[in-house]
Design a protein around this motif. Structure first.
Motif, PDB file in Angstrom:
ATOM      1  N   GLY A 171       5.828   9.350   0.882  1.00  0.00           N
ATOM      2  CA  GLY A 171       4.728   8.921   1.604  1.00  0.00           C
ATOM      3  C   GLY A 171       4.850   7.848   2.573  1.00  0.00           C
ATOM      4  O   GLY A 171       6.011   7.324   2.596  1.00  0.00           O
ATOM      5  N   GLU A 172       3.727   7.163   3.030  1.00  0.00           N
ATOM      6  CA  GLU A 172       3.995   6.064   3.780  1.00  0.00           C
ATOM      7  C   GLU A 172       3.658   4.754   2.917  1.00  0.00           C
ATOM      8  O   GLU A 172       2.733   4.576   2.052  1.00  0.00           O
ATOM      9  CB  GLU A 172       2.807   5.861   4.713  1.00  0.00           C
ATOM     10  CG  GLU A 172       2.816   4.689   5.796  1.00  0.00           C
ATOM     11  CD  GLU A 172       1.651   4.278   6.480  1.00  0.00           C
ATOM     12  OE1 GLU A 172       1.603   4.528   7.674  1.00  0.00           O
ATOM     13  OE2 GLU A 172       0.472   3.778   5.886  1.00  0.00           O
ATOM     14  N   TRP A 173       4.571   3.654   2.719  1.00  0.00           N
ATOM     15  CA  TRP A 173       4.721   2.460   2.268  1.00  0.00           C
ATOM     16  C   TRP A 173       4.324   1.460   3.308  1.00  0.00           C
ATOM     17  O   TRP A 173       5.183   1.235   4.238  1.00  0.00           O
ATOM     18  CB  TRP A 173       5.752   2.338   1.222  1.00  0.00           C
ATOM     19  CG  TRP A 173       5.911   2.880   0.214  1.00  0.00           C
ATOM     20  CD1 TRP A 173       6.633   4.096   0.302  1.00  0.00           C
ATOM     21  CD2 TRP A 173       5.584   2.750  -0.860  1.00  0.00           C
ATOM     22  NE1 TRP A 173       6.684   4.822  -0.878  1.00  0.00           N
ATOM     23  CE2 TRP A 173       5.744   4.134  -1.698  1.00  0.00           C
ATOM     24  CE3 TRP A 173       5.008   1.799  -1.773  1.00  0.00           C
ATOM     25  CZ2 TRP A 173       5.646   4.138  -3.346  1.00  0.00           C
ATOM     26  CZ3 TRP A 173       4.824   1.854  -3.035  1.00  0.00           C
ATOM     27  CH2 TRP A 173       4.870   3.023  -3.847  1.00  0.00           C
ATOM     28  N   TYR A 175       0.716  -1.360   0.115  1.00  0.00           N
ATOM     29  CA  TYR A 175      -0.016  -0.045   0.113  1.00  0.00           C
ATOM     30  C   TYR A 175       0.829   1.375  -0.049  1.00  0.00           C
ATOM     31  O   TYR A 175       1.837   1.220   0.571  1.00  0.00           O
ATOM     32  CB  TYR A 175      -0.985  -0.009   1.197  1.00  0.00           C
ATOM     33  CG  TYR A 175      -1.825  -1.042   1.444  1.00  0.00           C
ATOM     34  CD1 TYR A 175      -3.033  -0.844   0.758  1.00  0.00           C
ATOM     35  CD2 TYR A 175      -1.414  -2.320   2.099  1.00  0.00           C
ATOM     36  CE1 TYR A 175      -4.125  -2.152   0.707  1.00  0.00           C
ATOM     37  CE2 TYR A 175      -2.406  -3.326   2.001  1.00  0.00           C
ATOM     38  CZ  TYR A 175      -3.581  -3.331   1.726  1.00  0.00           C
ATOM     39  OH  TYR A 175      -4.475  -4.385   1.766  1.00  0.00           O
ATOM     40  N   HIS A 176       0.277   2.229  -0.889  1.00  0.00           N
ATOM     41  CA  HIS A 176       0.893   3.440  -0.753  1.00  0.00           C
ATOM     42  C   HIS A 176      -0.046   4.467  -0.161  1.00  0.00           C
ATOM     43  O   HIS A 176      -1.064   4.902  -0.868  1.00  0.00           O
ATOM     44  CB  HIS A 176       1.784   4.027  -2.040  1.00  0.00           C
ATOM     45  CG  HIS A 176       2.337   5.202  -1.947  1.00  0.00           C
ATOM     46  ND1 HIS A 176       1.937   6.413  -2.820  1.00  0.00           N
ATOM     47  CD2 HIS A 176       3.270   5.692  -1.112  1.00  0.00           C
ATOM     48  CE1 HIS A 176       2.687   7.400  -2.593  1.00  0.00           C
ATOM     49  NE2 HIS A 176       3.616   7.129  -1.720  1.00  0.00           N
ATOM     50  N   ASN A 177       0.141   5.518   1.100  1.00  0.00           N
ATOM     51  CA  ASN A 177      -0.636   6.222   1.430  1.00  0.00           C
ATOM     52  C   ASN A 177      -2.189   5.521   1.661  1.00  0.00           C
ATOM     53  O   ASN A 177      -3.076   6.125   1.472  1.00  0.00           O
ATOM     54  CB  ASN A 177      -0.722   7.462   0.756  1.00  0.00           C
ATOM     55  CG  ASN A 177       0.582   8.209   0.757  1.00  0.00           C
ATOM     56  OD1 ASN A 177       1.347   8.084   1.915  1.00  0.00           O
ATOM     57  ND2 ASN A 177       1.032   9.093  -0.126  1.00  0.00           N
ATOM     58  N   ASN A 227       8.388   5.081   5.789  1.00  0.00           N
ATOM     59  CA  ASN A 227       7.878   6.331   5.757  1.00  0.00           C
ATOM     60  C   ASN A 227       9.000   7.280   4.770  1.00  0.00           C
ATOM     61  O   ASN A 227      10.045   7.233   5.168  1.00  0.00           O
ATOM     62  CB  ASN A 227       7.707   7.155   6.930  1.00  0.00           C
ATOM     63  CG  ASN A 227       6.527   6.531   7.743  1.00  0.00           C
ATOM     64  OD1 ASN A 227       5.479   6.580   7.331  1.00  0.00           O
ATOM     65  ND2 ASN A 227       6.853   5.972   8.935  1.00  0.00           N
ATOM     66  N   VAL A 242      -1.385  -0.941  -3.760  1.00  0.00           N
ATOM     67  CA  VAL A 242      -0.521  -0.994  -5.238  1.00  0.00           C
ATOM     68  C   VAL A 242      -0.574  -2.176  -5.862  1.00  0.00           C
ATOM     69  O   VAL A 242      -0.874  -2.175  -7.150  1.00  0.00           O
ATOM     70  CB  VAL A 242       1.071  -0.607  -4.706  1.00  0.00           C
ATOM     71  CG1 VAL A 242       1.714  -0.394  -5.981  1.00  0.00           C
ATOM     72  CG2 VAL A 242       0.881   0.940  -4.095  1.00  0.00           C
ATOM     73  N   LEU A 297       9.819   4.219  -6.001  1.00  0.00           N
ATOM     74  CA  LEU A 297       9.318   4.488  -4.527  1.00  0.00           C
ATOM     75  C   LEU A 297       9.410   6.133  -4.454  1.00  0.00           C
ATOM     76  O   LEU A 297       9.861   7.050  -5.136  1.00  0.00           O
ATOM     77  CB  LEU A 297      10.636   4.417  -3.747  1.00  0.00           C
ATOM     78  CG  LEU A 297      10.690   4.775  -2.259  1.00  0.00           C
ATOM     79  CD1 LEU A 297       9.853   3.544  -1.532  1.00  0.00           C
ATOM     80  CD2 LEU A 297      12.120   4.770  -1.364  1.00  0.00           C
ATOM     81  N   ARG A 298       8.219   6.506  -3.780  1.00  0.00           N
ATOM     82  CA  ARG A 298       7.732   8.030  -3.824  1.00  0.00           C
ATOM     83  C   ARG A 298       7.713   8.436  -2.477  1.00  0.00           C
ATOM     84  O   ARG A 298       7.346   7.605  -1.308  1.00  0.00           O
ATOM     85  CB  ARG A 298       6.329   8.043  -4.701  1.00  0.00           C
ATOM     86  CG  ARG A 298       6.528   7.684  -5.976  1.00  0.00           C
ATOM     87  CD  ARG A 298       5.135   8.165  -6.781  1.00  0.00           C
ATOM     88  NE  ARG A 298       3.949   7.980  -6.384  1.00  0.00           N
ATOM     89  CZ  ARG A 298       3.171   6.787  -6.390  1.00  0.00           C
ATOM     90  NH1 ARG A 298       4.138   5.649  -6.966  1.00  0.00           N
ATOM     91  NH2 ARG A 298       2.306   6.308  -5.905  1.00  0.00           N
TER      92      ARG A 298
END
Length: 267
Positions: free
Chosen positions: A242-244, A186-188, A258, A192, A239-240
């Motif tokens: 935010g919270e992964w 999950y991203h934010n 994070n 995903v 990778l961006r």
């Protein structure tokens, strides 16, 4: 036969790029290394320059899809220094990385020395298993999925960071259990992708066995305390900020990463 002058220079440039996070132009180095043995020798030379103990290894190219991307029919491994193995929840400064991805994996840690003679059951009984988010990153610009496989290998199989949560004792599970573990990334809070342990050579333990055997063929031991991440459950996204978060079935904890920039990290 030792490394040529050009190959020694590649090892030095890879080390400098690792220290200063200033990526190299990949086309400049295509053809400098043309075989797997030499690529491992370059990797060893880079690791020797880092001045840190090798705490573990990452296995890459463990699915037909990723092997096809890099034109190979076998996995690769990369050595990892101790400081890049960290625990969840972890905050990562994106400005200290080049073009990182994020992978969902399992990490094995040896409770005793591992040997090629061990069966999959033996390997599991002699390790702990932890859920993991791995951050692969290369010392080259525009590297994924275009980087030459021998440069991938020379660059420690594009090792970045490894974030793991609470481990479980391998004796608490079976070999088949690891093939059926499902992980969801999950991203934010938004899903995903998801995948199963079976994406990793059919079973992550097969990847661990390959690694132990490969190291032994090179005269290297997989000693107690050594870590190994064994391959991604799914094709890695970029990778961006935010919270992964990765969730796992099979009684494993969540892994949280994070991602911030240097500015927000210091705010």
């Amino acid at each position: 036969m030792g490394l040529s002058l050009e190959q020694q220079q590649l090892a030095q440039k890879l080390y400098e790029a690792w220290v200063h996070n200033k990526p190299l132009h990949r086309d400049t180095y295509i053809g400098v290394v043309n075989d797997f043995k030499t690529a491992y020798d370059v990797q060893d030379a880079v690791m020797a320059k880092k001045g840190e103990a090798t705490a573990g290894y990452k296995v890459s190219l463990t699915s037909p899809e990723t092997q096809a991307m890099f034109d190979t029919d076998a996995p690769l491994y990369g050595a990892q220094v101790a400081s890049r193995f960290v625990t969840s929840p972890y905050t990562l400064d994106l400005t200290k990385y080049n073009e990182p991805l994020v992978e969902v994996e399992l990490q094995f840690t040896a409770k005793a020395d591992l040997t090629p003679e061990m069966s999959l059951t033996d390997l599991l009984a002699n390790t702990t298993v932890a859920p993991t988010l791995e951050v692969p990153d290369a010392r080259f610009k525009n590297w994924f999925p275009k980087l030459d496989k021998f440069l991938v290998l020379s660059d420690s199989a594009v090792g970045g960071a490894v974030v793991s949560a609470r481990p479980r004792d391998g004796k608490q599970m079976t070999v088949d259990d690891l093939a059926t573990v499902e992980a969801t990334l999950y991203h934010n809070g938004d899903k995903v992708a998801s995948g199963f342990g079976s994406e990793v050579l059919g079973n992550p333990l097969e990847s661990l066995q390959w690694l132990v055997t490969k190291l032994a063929s090179q005269g290297k031991l997989f000693k107690a305390g050594t870590h190994a991440t064994t391959g991604t459950f799914l094709l890695p996204p970029t990778l961006r900020i935010g919270e992964w978060r990765a969730t796992f079935t099979g009684g494993f904890s969540d892994v949280v990463l994070n991602v911030v920039t240097e500015v927000s990290a210091n705010a």
